[in-house]
Write a protein that holds these residues in place. Sequence first.
Motif, PDB file in Angstrom:
ATOM      1  N   ARG A  13       0.670  -1.219  -0.025  1.00  0.00           N
ATOM      2  CA  ARG A  13      -0.044   0.065  -0.019  1.00  0.00           C
ATOM      3  C   ARG A  13       0.842   1.317   0.080  1.00  0.00           C
ATOM      4  O   ARG A  13       0.664   2.228  -0.439  1.00  0.00           O
ATOM      5  CB  ARG A  13      -0.794  -0.161   1.419  1.00  0.00           C
ATOM      6  N   MET A  14       1.704   1.125   0.762  1.00  0.00           N
ATOM      7  CA  MET A  14       2.912   2.400   0.877  1.00  0.00           C
ATOM      8  C   MET A  14       3.496   2.751  -0.528  1.00  0.00           C
ATOM      9  O   MET A  14       3.620   4.083  -1.226  1.00  0.00           O
ATOM     10  CB  MET A  14       3.913   2.285   1.908  1.00  0.00           C
ATOM     11  N   VAL A  15       3.900   1.814  -1.161  1.00  0.00           N
ATOM     12  CA  VAL A  15       4.698   1.786  -2.520  1.00  0.00           C
ATOM     13  C   VAL A  15       3.629   2.108  -3.403  1.00  0.00           C
ATOM     14  O   VAL A  15       3.852   3.181  -4.427  1.00  0.00           O
ATOM     15  CB  VAL A  15       5.327   0.473  -3.092  1.00  0.00           C
ATOM     16  N   ARG A  16       2.235   1.701  -3.539  1.00  0.00           N
ATOM     17  CA  ARG A  16       1.331   2.102  -4.471  1.00  0.00           C
ATOM     18  C   ARG A  16       0.933   3.664  -4.080  1.00  0.00           C
ATOM     19  O   ARG A  16       0.785   4.333  -5.027  1.00  0.00           O
ATOM     20  CB  ARG A  16       0.207   1.338  -4.145  1.00  0.00           C
ATOM     21  N   THR A  17       1.039   3.845  -2.974  1.00  0.00           N
ATOM     22  CA  THR A  17       0.627   5.472  -2.627  1.00  0.00           C
ATOM     23  C   THR A  17       1.697   6.337  -2.963  1.00  0.00           C
ATOM     24  O   THR A  17       1.328   7.373  -3.369  1.00  0.00           O
ATOM     25  CB  THR A  17       0.105   5.538  -1.175  1.00  0.00           C
ATOM     26  N   PHE A  18       3.082   5.914  -2.779  1.00  0.00           N
ATOM     27  CA  PHE A  18       3.932   6.748  -3.296  1.00  0.00           C
ATOM     28  C   PHE A  18       4.032   7.120  -4.723  1.00  0.00           C
ATOM     29  O   PHE A  18       4.250   8.092  -5.065  1.00  0.00           O
ATOM     30  CB  PHE A  18       5.345   6.001  -2.994  1.00  0.00           C
ATOM     31  N   LEU A  34      12.281  16.426 -18.152  1.00  0.00           N
ATOM     32  CA  LEU A  34      13.211  16.966 -17.738  1.00  0.00           C
ATOM     33  C   LEU A  34      13.068  18.133 -16.934  1.00  0.00           C
ATOM     34  O   LEU A  34      14.289  18.732 -16.228  1.00  0.00           O
ATOM     35  CB  LEU A  34      14.430  17.402 -18.966  1.00  0.00           C
ATOM     36  N   ASP A  35      12.049  18.675 -16.856  1.00  0.00           N
ATOM     37  CA  ASP A  35      11.699  19.898 -16.002  1.00  0.00           C
ATOM     38  C   ASP A  35      10.911  19.870 -14.799  1.00  0.00           C
ATOM     39  O   ASP A  35      10.947  20.670 -14.044  1.00  0.00           O
ATOM     40  CB  ASP A  35      10.527  20.878 -17.052  1.00  0.00           C
ATOM     41  N   VAL A  36      10.745  18.483 -14.469  1.00  0.00           N
ATOM     42  CA  VAL A  36      10.110  18.214 -13.164  1.00  0.00           C
ATOM     43  C   VAL A  36      11.105  18.034 -11.941  1.00  0.00           C
ATOM     44  O   VAL A  36      12.317  17.987 -12.202  1.00  0.00           O
ATOM     45  CB  VAL A  36       9.725  16.903 -13.157  1.00  0.00           C
ATOM     46  N   ASP A  37      10.713  18.895 -10.819  1.00  0.00           N
ATOM     47  CA  ASP A  37      11.414  18.894  -9.681  1.00  0.00           C
ATOM     48  C   ASP A  37      11.151  17.546  -9.108  1.00  0.00           C
ATOM     49  O   ASP A  37      10.379  17.346  -8.185  1.00  0.00           O
ATOM     50  CB  ASP A  37      11.108  20.117  -8.869  1.00  0.00           C
ATOM     51  N   TRP A  38      12.205  16.610  -9.304  1.00  0.00           N
ATOM     52  CA  TRP A  38      12.169  15.070  -8.883  1.00  0.00           C
ATOM     53  C   TRP A  38      12.411  15.125  -7.195  1.00  0.00           C
ATOM     54  O   TRP A  38      11.835  14.201  -6.720  1.00  0.00           O
ATOM     55  CB  TRP A  38      13.026  14.238  -9.689  1.00  0.00           C
ATOM     56  N   GLY A  39      13.010  16.157  -6.748  1.00  0.00           N
ATOM     57  CA  GLY A  39      13.084  16.018  -5.268  1.00  0.00           C
ATOM     58  C   GLY A  39      11.837  16.310  -4.602  1.00  0.00           C
ATOM     59  O   GLY A  39      11.389  15.616  -3.369  1.00  0.00           O
ATOM     60  N   GLU A  40      11.173  17.285  -5.167  1.00  0.00           N
ATOM     61  CA  GLU A  40       9.914  17.715  -4.360  1.00  0.00           C
ATOM     62  C   GLU A  40       8.683  16.654  -4.622  1.00  0.00           C
ATOM     63  O   GLU A  40       8.077  16.301  -3.739  1.00  0.00           O
ATOM     64  CB  GLU A  40       9.334  19.109  -5.250  1.00  0.00           C
ATOM     65  N   ALA A  41       8.968  15.966  -5.955  1.00  0.00           N
ATOM     66  CA  ALA A  41       8.068  14.873  -6.251  1.00  0.00           C
ATOM     67  C   ALA A  41       7.940  13.863  -5.335  1.00  0.00           C
ATOM     68  O   ALA A  41       7.333  13.156  -4.860  1.00  0.00           O
ATOM     69  CB  ALA A  41       7.948  14.486  -7.617  1.00  0.00           C
ATOM     70  N   ALA A  42       9.427  13.400  -5.180  1.00  0.00           N
ATOM     71  CA  ALA A  42       9.811  12.400  -4.316  1.00  0.00           C
ATOM     72  C   ALA A  42       9.427  12.645  -2.782  1.00  0.00           C
ATOM     73  O   ALA A  42       8.809  11.777  -1.973  1.00  0.00           O
ATOM     74  CB  ALA A  42      11.357  11.982  -4.259  1.00  0.00           C
ATOM     75  N   SER A  43       9.506  13.966  -2.308  1.00  0.00           N
ATOM     76  CA  SER A  43       9.226  14.407  -0.872  1.00  0.00           C
ATOM     77  C   SER A  43       7.530  14.245  -0.845  1.00  0.00           C
ATOM     78  O   SER A  43       7.057  13.584   0.107  1.00  0.00           O
ATOM     79  CB  SER A  43       9.447  15.600  -0.754  1.00  0.00           C
ATOM     80  N   VAL A  44       6.656  14.846  -1.913  1.00  0.00           N
ATOM     81  CA  VAL A  44       5.359  14.425  -1.815  1.00  0.00           C
ATOM     82  C   VAL A  44       4.951  12.875  -1.734  1.00  0.00           C
ATOM     83  O   VAL A  44       4.322  12.563  -0.849  1.00  0.00           O
ATOM     84  CB  VAL A  44       4.678  15.146  -3.053  1.00  0.00           C
ATOM     85  N   GLY A  45       5.617  11.999  -2.573  1.00  0.00           N
ATOM     86  CA  GLY A  45       5.350  10.695  -2.480  1.00  0.00           C
ATOM     87  C   GLY A  45       5.935  10.100  -1.154  1.00  0.00           C
ATOM     88  O   GLY A  45       5.089   9.255  -0.481  1.00  0.00           O
ATOM     89  N   ALA A  46       6.848  10.644  -0.659  1.00  0.00           N
ATOM     90  CA  ALA A  46       7.360   9.892   0.903  1.00  0.00           C
ATOM     91  C   ALA A  46       6.525  10.290   1.904  1.00  0.00           C
ATOM     92  O   ALA A  46       6.034   9.487   2.749  1.00  0.00           O
ATOM     93  CB  ALA A  46       8.640  10.407   1.313  1.00  0.00           C
ATOM     94  N   LEU A  47       5.767  11.623   1.956  1.00  0.00           N
ATOM     95  CA  LEU A  47       4.860  12.033   2.620  1.00  0.00           C
ATOM     96  C   LEU A  47       3.645  10.976   2.760  1.00  0.00           C
ATOM     97  O   LEU A  47       3.145  10.772   3.793  1.00  0.00           O
ATOM     98  CB  LEU A  47       4.586  13.363   2.790  1.00  0.00           C
ATOM     99  N   ALA A  48       3.235  10.889   1.482  1.00  0.00           N
ATOM    100  CA  ALA A  48       1.864  10.171   1.220  1.00  0.00           C
ATOM    101  C   ALA A  48       2.127   8.738   1.759  1.00  0.00           C
ATOM    102  O   ALA A  48       1.300   8.265   2.298  1.00  0.00           O
ATOM    103  CB  ALA A  48       1.455  10.128  -0.332  1.00  0.00           C
ATOM    104  N   ALA A  49       3.387   8.230   1.446  1.00  0.00           N
ATOM    105  CA  ALA A  49       3.874   6.854   2.005  1.00  0.00           C
ATOM    106  C   ALA A  49       3.647   6.777   3.676  1.00  0.00           C
ATOM    107  O   ALA A  49       3.215   5.683   4.032  1.00  0.00           O
ATOM    108  CB  ALA A  49       4.853   6.434   1.420  1.00  0.00           C
ATOM    109  N   VAL A  50       4.165   7.570   4.198  1.00  0.00           N
ATOM    110  CA  VAL A  50       4.088   7.471   5.525  1.00  0.00           C
ATOM    111  C   VAL A  50       3.002   7.865   6.313  1.00  0.00           C
ATOM    112  O   VAL A  50       2.493   7.268   7.068  1.00  0.00           O
ATOM    113  CB  VAL A  50       5.216   9.000   6.068  1.00  0.00           C
ATOM    114  N   LEU A  51       1.914   8.654   5.665  1.00  0.00           N
ATOM    115  CA  LEU A  51       0.719   8.683   5.919  1.00  0.00           C
ATOM    116  C   LEU A  51      -0.109   7.463   5.783  1.00  0.00           C
ATOM    117  O   LEU A  51      -0.981   6.861   6.467  1.00  0.00           O
ATOM    118  CB  LEU A  51      -0.031   9.894   5.106  1.00  0.00           C
TER     119      LEU A  51
END
Length: 83
Positions: A13-18, A34-51
């Motif tokens: 569930r965490m991986v799917r949510t991430f 190439l224009d995506v801020d991957w750090g921000e996207a990963a941060s949003v995904g990590a927060l969702a996985a923790v939730l």
Amino acid sequence: MTTSAFWKATLERMVRTFAQAVLAAVGADGLGILDVDWGEAASVGALAAVLALLTAIVTSGVGPAGPGVTEAPTRRGTAGPVA
């Protein structure tokens, strides 16, 4: 919460949510890959996985056994909903 099945399902569930959160963050920008801020996207995904993890822990074995919120209560000995 103490079984391996619980943790396997929770990890899945965490991986799917991430993945869903990262896709939402990337898709919201409407930019090229190439224009995506991957750090921000990963941060949003990590927060969702923790939730998702916290939700799984909080809802594991909480409350009496019985129908969930989306299930209609039934009378003892019957298969249908209470009228």
